[in-house]
Design a protein around this motif. Structure first.
Motif, PDB file in Angstrom:
ATOM      1  N   VAL A 123      17.011  28.646  14.583  1.00  0.00           N
ATOM      2  CA  VAL A 123      18.162  28.053  13.894  1.00  0.00           C
ATOM      3  C   VAL A 123      17.662  26.847  13.114  1.00  0.00           C
ATOM      4  O   VAL A 123      16.537  26.388  13.305  1.00  0.00           O
ATOM      5  N   ILE A 124      18.514  26.323  12.239  1.00  0.00           N
ATOM      6  CA  ILE A 124      18.171  25.149  11.439  1.00  0.00           C
ATOM      7  C   ILE A 124      19.092  23.998  11.824  1.00  0.00           C
ATOM      8  O   ILE A 124      20.306  24.182  11.943  1.00  0.00           O
ATOM      9  N   LYS A 125      18.509  22.815  12.012  1.00  0.00           N
ATOM     10  CA  LYS A 125      19.286  21.620  12.369  1.00  0.00           C
ATOM     11  C   LYS A 125      19.261  20.641  11.193  1.00  0.00           C
ATOM     12  O   LYS A 125      18.192  20.326  10.663  1.00  0.00           O
ATOM     13  N   THR A 126      20.428  20.141  10.802  1.00  0.00           N
ATOM     14  CA  THR A 126      20.511  19.125   9.757  1.00  0.00           C
ATOM     15  C   THR A 126      21.535  18.078  10.152  1.00  0.00           C
ATOM     16  O   THR A 126      22.101  18.116  11.242  1.00  0.00           O
TER      17      THR A 126
ATOM     18  N   GLU B  18      12.378  26.548   4.785  1.00  0.00           N
ATOM     19  CA  GLU B  18      11.416  27.649   4.735  1.00  0.00           C
ATOM     20  C   GLU B  18      10.236  27.426   5.674  1.00  0.00           C
ATOM     21  O   GLU B  18       9.767  28.361   6.344  1.00  0.00           O
ATOM     22  N   VAL B  19       9.742  26.191   5.750  1.00  0.00           N
ATOM     23  CA  VAL B  19       8.636  25.904   6.663  1.00  0.00           C
ATOM     24  C   VAL B  19       9.092  26.080   8.109  1.00  0.00           C
ATOM     25  O   VAL B  19       8.374  26.651   8.942  1.00  0.00           O
ATOM     26  N   ASN B  20      10.284  25.599   8.418  1.00  0.00           N
ATOM     27  CA  ASN B  20      10.830  25.792   9.769  1.00  0.00           C
ATOM     28  C   ASN B  20      10.841  27.262  10.161  1.00  0.00           C
ATOM     29  O   ASN B  20      10.404  27.628  11.257  1.00  0.00           O
ATOM     30  N   ILE B  21      11.344  28.084   9.282  1.00  0.00           N
ATOM     31  CA  ILE B  21      11.467  29.503   9.599  1.00  0.00           C
ATOM     32  C   ILE B  21      10.092  30.159   9.694  1.00  0.00           C
ATOM     33  O   ILE B  21       9.842  30.995  10.576  1.00  0.00           O
ATOM     34  N   ALA B  22       9.174  29.753   8.815  1.00  0.00           N
ATOM     35  CA  ALA B  22       7.812  30.289   8.890  1.00  0.00           C
ATOM     36  C   ALA B  22       7.145  29.934  10.211  1.00  0.00           C
ATOM     37  O   ALA B  22       6.306  30.677  10.717  1.00  0.00           O
ATOM     38  N   ARG B  23       7.525  28.794  10.770  1.00  0.00           N
ATOM     39  CA  ARG B  23       6.933  28.356  12.035  1.00  0.00           C
ATOM     40  C   ARG B  23       7.640  28.921  13.257  1.00  0.00           C
ATOM     41  O   ARG B  23       7.285  28.615  14.386  1.00  0.00           O
ATOM     42  N   GLY B  24       8.672  29.720  13.053  1.00  0.00           N
ATOM     43  CA  GLY B  24       9.310  30.404  14.175  1.00  0.00           C
ATOM     44  C   GLY B  24      10.631  29.829  14.633  1.00  0.00           C
ATOM     45  O   GLY B  24      11.107  30.188  15.716  1.00  0.00           O
ATOM     46  N   ALA B  25      11.252  28.934  13.857  1.00  0.00           N
ATOM     47  CA  ALA B  25      12.550  28.384  14.256  1.00  0.00           C
ATOM     48  C   ALA B  25      13.609  29.484  14.266  1.00  0.00           C
ATOM     49  O   ALA B  25      13.639  30.351  13.391  1.00  0.00           O
TER      50      ALA B  25
ATOM     51  N   ALA C  94      19.026  28.924   4.789  1.00  0.00           N
ATOM     52  CA  ALA C  94      18.939  29.454   6.152  1.00  0.00           C
ATOM     53  C   ALA C  94      19.507  30.863   6.230  1.00  0.00           C
ATOM     54  O   ALA C  94      18.905  31.761   6.846  1.00  0.00           O
ATOM     55  N   ARG C  95      20.641  31.080   5.626  1.00  0.00           N
ATOM     56  CA  ARG C  95      21.279  32.401   5.667  1.00  0.00           C
ATOM     57  C   ARG C  95      20.418  33.455   4.993  1.00  0.00           C
ATOM     58  O   ARG C  95      20.427  34.629   5.393  1.00  0.00           O
ATOM     59  N   ARG C  96      19.690  33.040   3.983  1.00  0.00           N
ATOM     60  CA  ARG C  96      18.821  33.991   3.284  1.00  0.00           C
ATOM     61  C   ARG C  96      17.811  34.609   4.241  1.00  0.00           C
ATOM     62  O   ARG C  96      17.349  35.734   4.041  1.00  0.00           O
ATOM     63  N   ARG C  97      17.485  33.873   5.303  1.00  0.00           N
ATOM     64  CA  ARG C  97      16.555  34.370   6.312  1.00  0.00           C
ATOM     65  C   ARG C  97      17.257  34.713   7.624  1.00  0.00           C
ATOM     66  O   ARG C  97      16.622  34.838   8.668  1.00  0.00           O
ATOM     67  N   GLY C  98      18.577  34.839   7.575  1.00  0.00           N
ATOM     68  CA  GLY C  98      19.329  35.268   8.739  1.00  0.00           C
ATOM     69  C   GLY C  98      19.510  34.218   9.807  1.00  0.00           C
ATOM     70  O   GLY C  98      19.715  34.552  10.982  1.00  0.00           O
ATOM     71  N   LYS C  99      19.447  32.931   9.430  1.00  0.00           N
ATOM     72  CA  LYS C  99      19.564  31.847  10.396  1.00  0.00           C
ATOM     73  C   LYS C  99      20.852  31.051  10.187  1.00  0.00           C
ATOM     74  O   LYS C  99      21.326  30.875   9.072  1.00  0.00           O
ATOM     75  N   GLY C 100      21.387  30.538  11.310  1.00  0.00           N
ATOM     76  CA  GLY C 100      22.546  29.663  11.251  1.00  0.00           C
ATOM     77  C   GLY C 100      22.115  28.207  11.237  1.00  0.00           C
ATOM     78  O   GLY C 100      20.952  27.874  11.461  1.00  0.00           O
ATOM     79  N   VAL C 101      23.076  27.318  11.005  1.00  0.00           N
ATOM     80  CA  VAL C 101      22.800  25.885  10.887  1.00  0.00           C
ATOM     81  C   VAL C 101      23.704  25.104  11.830  1.00  0.00           C
ATOM     82  O   VAL C 101      24.921  25.336  11.866  1.00  0.00           O
TER      83      VAL C 101
ATOM     84  N   ARG D 196      15.571  29.646  28.914  1.00  0.00           N
ATOM     85  CA  ARG D 196      15.547  30.518  27.740  1.00  0.00           C
ATOM     86  C   ARG D 196      15.992  29.631  26.562  1.00  0.00           C
ATOM     87  O   ARG D 196      17.061  29.043  26.582  1.00  0.00           O
ATOM     88  N   LEU D 197      15.165  29.526  25.523  1.00  0.00           N
ATOM     89  CA  LEU D 197      15.429  28.504  24.509  1.00  0.00           C
ATOM     90  C   LEU D 197      15.546  29.073  23.105  1.00  0.00           C
ATOM     91  O   LEU D 197      14.733  29.893  22.670  1.00  0.00           O
ATOM     92  N   THR D 198      16.551  28.611  22.388  1.00  0.00           N
ATOM     93  CA  THR D 198      16.707  28.857  20.963  1.00  0.00           C
ATOM     94  C   THR D 198      16.145  27.636  20.244  1.00  0.00           C
ATOM     95  O   THR D 198      16.659  26.531  20.404  1.00  0.00           O
ATOM     96  N   ALA D 199      15.075  27.816  19.487  1.00  0.00           N
ATOM     97  CA  ALA D 199      14.357  26.693  18.881  1.00  0.00           C
ATOM     98  C   ALA D 199      14.898  26.348  17.501  1.00  0.00           C
ATOM     99  O   ALA D 199      15.237  27.233  16.709  1.00  0.00           O
ATOM    100  N   ALA D 200      14.949  25.047  17.211  1.00  0.00           N
ATOM    101  CA  ALA D 200      15.431  24.568  15.915  1.00  0.00           C
ATOM    102  C   ALA D 200      14.321  23.988  15.046  1.00  0.00           C
ATOM    103  O   ALA D 200      14.555  23.674  13.877  1.00  0.00           O
TER     104      ALA D 200
END
Length: 433
Positions: free
Chosen positions: A221-224, A212-219, A254-261, A169-173
């Motif tokens: 979470v965000i990795k930096t 934004e592109v990451n989230i549009a593609r289904g990520a 990221a938070r604007r789209r409900g994602k953590g980093v 089960r995977l959480t994608a970044a």
């Protein structure tokens, strides 16, 4: 150059296209053939639920009978236990005789073994279907991606939903938010304008674009990053690549789209900037200091030290990397113990990449070697990591309503956590592998 003026295409359309492309990159066509059955003998594999609608499978039905069951949440140990899994979910668990077992159930005999919930690898790079299967067989039934180059992790996540016996089960970044995207700029047409940026992905507009592109593609979470890489001899892991302001821009987007980093980090100043910018979890963090750890405790920021990866550097044939690993590992172990004593939440992650998948049980062993009590070390790869991934009601326990993910090991993990490195059997969503 302003890239903000070029909005990503509709997420619904691009997500479908990227899933198809990433599936090919991840080799999921080859993965469509079910893995070979486990060894014959005392174990009887269950029948997996079939997917005929195109949606996610519900998993298999199975009874794990006998053995000693450990609940990491409470520390409770149940001898001669039974775990009943129906359609991929735990229906009941407890001592044999106290749990009703369906008459026609497929049975996995666990006599003489310990039974634990499937482990969680909170930092792993899965780019192929083969790597996903390897991680699963090494005990990681749930995981969080540390990023991939071309959205392969998004495809692996969908593979796991469709065929849980083939992947954790995977959480994608998605892709790394980093100053130099390199070839990853070709991961999506909406990223290609960034190739013209003289200074790389550093401006507020460019940082927002990658998020934004990451989230549009289904990520998920965000990795930096805040520092350079430890695994490249030509880089200095203590050199900072993003400022507090830049990190804050990433976190806000990221938070604007409900994602953590999650943030790759090494230096104390870099760690502090990342934490105060609002990241969800600090990755690696070898030189994190008490000031930053105290801030992490206050904010509830997780620490994923990836001790396994740093220990691996010490075994490198490259003298620079070997010396780096030998120097960083004891420092990181002290930071892990300090974090634990302060109450900073810890999560286990191997940082496996490049086709080599390390067992998540190895990270638990290194947590124990850093000074954590055995049960607390186990929690970093069960209840603790599950909470970080937002799976606290799904993974990390084998009790009613939780996922039917389990590992069987030869030996008492409370006496010797290294037995987790060598699972005898793995169960994913009620399917014995």
């Amino acid at each position: 150059m302003c890239v903000e003026a070029l909005p990503p295409p509709p997420g619904r359309l691009t997500r479908r296209g990227v899933l198809a492309g990433a599936a090919a990159l991840a080799g999921t066509m080859a993965a469509a053939t079910p893995a070979a059955a486990g060894p014959a003998g005392r174990d009887t594999p269950p029948h997996a639920a079939r997917n005929t609608s195109g949606g996610a499978t519900r998993g298999g039905s199975l009874v794990i009978r006998g053995g000693t069951l450990l609940d990491p949440a409470t520390g409770e140990v149940t001898e001669n236990a039974v775990v009943v899994i129906r359609n991929g979910t735990v229906h009941a668990s407890g001592r044999r005789g106290s749990v009703t077992v369906p008459r026609d159930a497929d049975v996995l005999d666990a006599d003489g073994r310990w039974v634990l919930p499937g482990l969680v690898d909170a930092h792993i790079h899965l780019s192929t279907a083969a790597e996903a299967r390897d991680a699963l067989r090494r005990g990681a039934t749930s995981a969080r991606s540390g990023s991939t180059s071309f959205y392969q992790d998004v495809a692996v996540r969908e593979l796991a939903r469709h065929s849980p016996e083939l992947a954790p089960r995977l959480t994608a970044a998605g892709i790394f938010v980093t100053p130099d995207l390199g070839e990853t700029v070709l991961a999506d047409p909406d990223l290609t304008p960034l190739a013209r940026l003289k200074d790389g992905v550093r401006s507020a507009e460019a940082l927002r674009r990658v998020v934004e592109v990451n989230i549009a593609r289904g990520a998920d979470v965000i990795k930096t990053r805040v520092n350079e890489r430890a695994g490249l001899p030509e880089q200095d892991p203590l050199v900072q690549v993003y400022s507090h302001e830049q990190l804050s821009e990433i976190v806000t987007a990221a938070r604007r789209r409900g994602k953590g980093v999650l943030c790759h980090s090494y230096s104390e100043q870099g760690c502090h900037d990342a934490v105060t910018a609002g990241i969800r979890s600090l990755e690696h963090g070898a030189f994190v200091g008490e000031r930053t750890l105290s801030e992490m405790r206050r904010r509830g920021t997780y620490f994923t030290p990836t001790l396994t990866a740093i220990a691996g550097l010490a075994q490198s044939t490259d003298p620079v990397l070997a010396e780096r690993g030998r120097t960083y590992l004891p420092v990181l172990k002290r930071a892990v113990l300090a974090a634990h004593e302060l109450g900073v939440p810890l999560a286990a992650g191997t940082d496996s990449s490049g086709g080599t998948v390390r067992p998540i049980g190895r990270e638990v062993g290194l947590m124990r070697a850093a000074g954590l009590p055995a049960l607390d070390a186990i929690r970093t790869a069960t209840t603790g990591a599950a909470r970080l991934l937002g799976l606290e009601r799904t993974a990390g326990r084998l009790t009613r309503g939780f996922a039917g993910d389990a590992i069987l090991v030869d030996g008492d993990p409370l006496a010797d956590v290294t037995v987790l490195e060598r699972p005898v059997r793995v169960v994913r969503a009620g399917i014995a592998l």
